[in-house]
Design a protein around this motif. Structure first.
Motif, PDB file in Angstrom:
ATOM      1  N   ALA A  52       8.347  15.063  -3.695  1.00  0.00           N
ATOM      2  CA  ALA A  52       8.235  14.786  -2.260  1.00  0.00           C
ATOM      3  C   ALA A  52       6.990  15.408  -1.629  1.00  0.00           C
ATOM      4  O   ALA A  52       6.245  14.709  -0.919  1.00  0.00           O
ATOM      5  N   PRO A  53       6.700  16.694  -1.849  1.00  0.00           N
ATOM      6  CA  PRO A  53       5.486  17.246  -1.247  1.00  0.00           C
ATOM      7  C   PRO A  53       4.204  16.606  -1.783  1.00  0.00           C
ATOM      8  O   PRO A  53       3.237  16.440  -1.044  1.00  0.00           O
ATOM      9  N   THR A  54       4.211  16.212  -3.048  1.00  0.00           N
ATOM     10  CA  THR A  54       3.032  15.563  -3.622  1.00  0.00           C
ATOM     11  C   THR A  54       2.805  14.206  -2.974  1.00  0.00           C
ATOM     12  O   THR A  54       1.665  13.834  -2.666  1.00  0.00           O
ATOM     13  N   ILE A  55       3.873  13.466  -2.740  1.00  0.00           N
ATOM     14  CA  ILE A  55       3.768  12.166  -2.075  1.00  0.00           C
ATOM     15  C   ILE A  55       3.234  12.347  -0.663  1.00  0.00           C
ATOM     16  O   ILE A  55       2.352  11.601  -0.215  1.00  0.00           O
ATOM     17  N   VAL A  56       3.723  13.351   0.045  1.00  0.00           N
ATOM     18  CA  VAL A  56       3.252  13.618   1.409  1.00  0.00           C
ATOM     19  C   VAL A  56       1.771  13.968   1.406  1.00  0.00           C
ATOM     20  O   VAL A  56       1.010  13.505   2.264  1.00  0.00           O
ATOM     21  N   LEU A  57       1.320  14.757   0.424  1.00  0.00           N
ATOM     22  CA  LEU A  57      -0.095  15.108   0.343  1.00  0.00           C
ATOM     23  C   LEU A  57      -0.965  13.892   0.045  1.00  0.00           C
ATOM     24  O   LEU A  57      -2.069  13.770   0.579  1.00  0.00           O
ATOM     25  N   ALA A 108       0.835  -1.198   0.000  1.00  0.00           N
ATOM     26  CA  ALA A 108       0.000   0.000   0.000  1.00  0.00           C
ATOM     27  C   ALA A 108       0.873   1.253   0.000  1.00  0.00           C
ATOM     28  O   ALA A 108       0.588   2.218  -0.714  1.00  0.00           O
ATOM     29  N   GLY A 109       1.926   1.239   0.787  1.00  0.00           N
ATOM     30  CA  GLY A 109       2.845   2.379   0.811  1.00  0.00           C
ATOM     31  C   GLY A 109       3.529   2.586  -0.523  1.00  0.00           C
ATOM     32  O   GLY A 109       3.677   3.719  -0.998  1.00  0.00           O
ATOM     33  N   ALA A 110       3.933   1.484  -1.152  1.00  0.00           N
ATOM     34  CA  ALA A 110       4.584   1.588  -2.457  1.00  0.00           C
ATOM     35  C   ALA A 110       3.602   2.102  -3.508  1.00  0.00           C
ATOM     36  O   ALA A 110       3.967   2.912  -4.372  1.00  0.00           O
ATOM     37  N   ALA A 111       2.351   1.649  -3.424  1.00  0.00           N
ATOM     38  CA  ALA A 111       1.343   2.108  -4.382  1.00  0.00           C
ATOM     39  C   ALA A 111       1.074   3.603  -4.213  1.00  0.00           C
ATOM     40  O   ALA A 111       0.980   4.343  -5.202  1.00  0.00           O
ATOM     41  N   LEU A 112       0.974   4.062  -2.970  1.00  0.00           N
ATOM     42  CA  LEU A 112       0.751   5.490  -2.729  1.00  0.00           C
ATOM     43  C   LEU A 112       1.949   6.314  -3.173  1.00  0.00           C
ATOM     44  O   LEU A 112       1.792   7.436  -3.668  1.00  0.00           O
ATOM     45  N   LEU A 113       3.128   5.768  -3.002  1.00  0.00           N
ATOM     46  CA  LEU A 113       4.336   6.446  -3.465  1.00  0.00           C
ATOM     47  C   LEU A 113       4.295   6.632  -4.972  1.00  0.00           C
ATOM     48  O   LEU A 113       4.566   7.730  -5.488  1.00  0.00           O
ATOM     49  N   LEU A 114       3.929   5.588  -5.691  1.00  0.00           N
ATOM     50  CA  LEU A 114       3.851   5.679  -7.145  1.00  0.00           C
ATOM     51  C   LEU A 114       2.755   6.649  -7.595  1.00  0.00           C
ATOM     52  O   LEU A 114       2.936   7.382  -8.567  1.00  0.00           O
ATOM     53  N   VAL A 115       1.636   6.653  -6.884  1.00  0.00           N
ATOM     54  CA  VAL A 115       0.570   7.606  -7.205  1.00  0.00           C
ATOM     55  C   VAL A 115       1.068   9.035  -7.013  1.00  0.00           C
ATOM     56  O   VAL A 115       0.810   9.917  -7.846  1.00  0.00           O
ATOM     57  N   GLY A 116       1.800   9.274  -5.931  1.00  0.00           N
ATOM     58  CA  GLY A 116       2.333  10.614  -5.687  1.00  0.00           C
ATOM     59  C   GLY A 116       3.326  11.053  -6.749  1.00  0.00           C
ATOM     60  O   GLY A 116       3.286  12.197  -7.217  1.00  0.00           O
ATOM     61  N   VAL A 117       4.193  10.151  -7.167  1.00  0.00           N
ATOM     62  CA  VAL A 117       5.166  10.488  -8.222  1.00  0.00           C
ATOM     63  C   VAL A 117       4.450  10.724  -9.543  1.00  0.00           C
ATOM     64  O   VAL A 117       4.770  11.652 -10.287  1.00  0.00           O
ATOM     65  N   TYR A 118       3.456   9.886  -9.836  1.00  0.00           N
ATOM     66  CA  TYR A 118       2.676  10.027 -11.067  1.00  0.00           C
ATOM     67  C   TYR A 118       1.963  11.375 -11.100  1.00  0.00           C
ATOM     68  O   TYR A 118       1.987  12.089 -12.099  1.00  0.00           O
ATOM     69  N   LEU A 119       1.311  11.724  -9.985  1.00  0.00           N
ATOM     70  CA  LEU A 119       0.616  13.014  -9.917  1.00  0.00           C
ATOM     71  C   LEU A 119       1.585  14.187 -10.023  1.00  0.00           C
ATOM     72  O   LEU A 119       1.277  15.189 -10.667  1.00  0.00           O
ATOM     73  N   SER A 120       2.740  14.062  -9.406  1.00  0.00           N
ATOM     74  CA  SER A 120       3.698  15.166  -9.451  1.00  0.00           C
ATOM     75  C   SER A 120       4.191  15.411 -10.863  1.00  0.00           C
ATOM     76  O   SER A 120       4.470  16.547 -11.243  1.00  0.00           O
ATOM     77  N   PHE A 121       4.278  14.339 -11.652  1.00  0.00           N
ATOM     78  CA  PHE A 121       4.703  14.502 -13.037  1.00  0.00           C
ATOM     79  C   PHE A 121       3.672  15.300 -13.827  1.00  0.00           C
ATOM     80  O   PHE A 121       4.009  16.241 -14.546  1.00  0.00           O
ATOM     81  N   PHE A 122       2.399  14.939 -13.684  1.00  0.00           N
ATOM     82  CA  PHE A 122       1.362  15.602 -14.458  1.00  0.00           C
ATOM     83  C   PHE A 122       0.969  16.962 -13.900  1.00  0.00           C
ATOM     84  O   PHE A 122       0.474  17.809 -14.634  1.00  0.00           O
TER      85      PHE A 122
END
Length: 57
Positions: free
Chosen positions: A26-31, A6-20
């Motif tokens: 880092a702040p996007t992952i935290v959010l 679950a943590g890895a999935a949320l990490l990938l979602v945060g990186v994906y969102l930060s790209f778009f």
């Protein structure tokens, strides 16, 4: 889903969102993690409020 997965999935979602969103990763992952925390807290509190039905399992 395990906690690590679950943590890895949320990490990938945060990186994906930060790209778009063209924002820092880092702040996007935290959010993303904070949003999931708040949603789970509200779900937990909803179970303990009289008159609200608990979530089905």
């Amino acid at each position: 889903m395990g906690r690590s997965a679950a943590g890895a999935a949320l990490l990938l979602v945060g990186v994906y969102l930060s790209f778009f969103l063209d924002s820092a990763a880092a702040p996007t992952i935290v959010l993303v993690f904070a949003l999931v925390f708040v949603l789970s807290l509200l779900r937990y509190l909803g179970r303990s409020v009289p008159g609200l039905e608990p979530a089905k399992r």
